[in-house]
Design a protein around this motif. Sequence first.
Motif, PDB file in Angstrom:
ATOM      1  N   GLY A  16       0.902  -1.156   0.050  1.00  0.00           N
ATOM      2  CA  GLY A  16      -0.043   0.141   0.005  1.00  0.00           C
ATOM      3  C   GLY A  16       0.707   1.201  -0.085  1.00  0.00           C
ATOM      4  O   GLY A  16       2.025   0.987  -0.207  1.00  0.00           O
ATOM      5  N   SER A  17       0.168   2.362  -0.066  1.00  0.00           N
ATOM      6  CA  SER A  17       0.873   3.716   0.171  1.00  0.00           C
ATOM      7  C   SER A  17       0.392   4.674   1.205  1.00  0.00           C
ATOM      8  O   SER A  17      -0.694   4.493   1.826  1.00  0.00           O
ATOM      9  N   ARG A  19       1.108   9.000   2.423  1.00  0.00           N
ATOM     10  CA  ARG A  19       1.831  10.326   2.060  1.00  0.00           C
ATOM     11  C   ARG A  19       1.751  10.880   3.459  1.00  0.00           C
ATOM     12  O   ARG A  19       0.973  11.501   4.026  1.00  0.00           O
ATOM     13  N   ARG A  67      11.143   3.709  -4.385  1.00  0.00           N
ATOM     14  CA  ARG A  67       9.462   3.429  -3.700  1.00  0.00           C
ATOM     15  C   ARG A  67       8.999   4.767  -2.934  1.00  0.00           C
ATOM     16  O   ARG A  67       7.665   5.122  -3.119  1.00  0.00           O
ATOM     17  N   GLN A  82       6.033  10.861   0.105  1.00  0.00           N
ATOM     18  CA  GLN A  82       4.943   9.792  -0.511  1.00  0.00           C
ATOM     19  C   GLN A  82       5.578   8.393  -0.543  1.00  0.00           C
ATOM     20  O   GLN A  82       6.734   8.182  -0.994  1.00  0.00           O
ATOM     21  N   ASN A  84       5.255   4.512  -1.370  1.00  0.00           N
ATOM     22  CA  ASN A  84       4.591   3.456  -2.144  1.00  0.00           C
ATOM     23  C   ASN A  84       5.171   2.091  -2.049  1.00  0.00           C
ATOM     24  O   ASN A  84       6.243   2.015  -1.580  1.00  0.00           O
ATOM     25  N   SER A  85       4.539   1.017  -2.579  1.00  0.00           N
ATOM     26  CA  SER A  85       5.072  -0.168  -2.493  1.00  0.00           C
ATOM     27  C   SER A  85       5.543  -0.613  -0.833  1.00  0.00           C
ATOM     28  O   SER A  85       6.572  -1.140  -0.855  1.00  0.00           O
TER      29      SER A  85
END
Length: 127
Positions: A16-17, A19, A67, A82, A84-85
Amino acid sequence: QVQLVESGGGLVRAGGSLRLSCAASGRTFSIYAMGWFRQAPGKEREFVAVISYNGGSIYYADSVRGRFTISRDNAENTVYLQMNSLKPEDTAVYHCVSDRSSYPSGKYYLPTEYAYWGQGTQVTVSS
């Protein structure tokens, strides 16, 4: 008095991500490099990423490169991360930091290079 306030942490599944945001006050935000460190339970603080005052110089830890993305909005006095992964090994308290100069030093990966620290926001990645 300089204040760095992080937000955006939480619980997310692997892959998931999230921020993260860091709102700065009490200092001319736009002329200083900003960064992120993290600390997992029982481990030392670990460098994550740093960005120069104008975004022209950016460095990442090998473990997050590709990532994570660091960015900043000088008009909003805010720096972002940010993520990610996400992986379970990314689980940690993430701290926003403010540098002593406009560009990252040659030892940008050392916690001692940063003048101010936020209290941190918890990121937990479940497998």
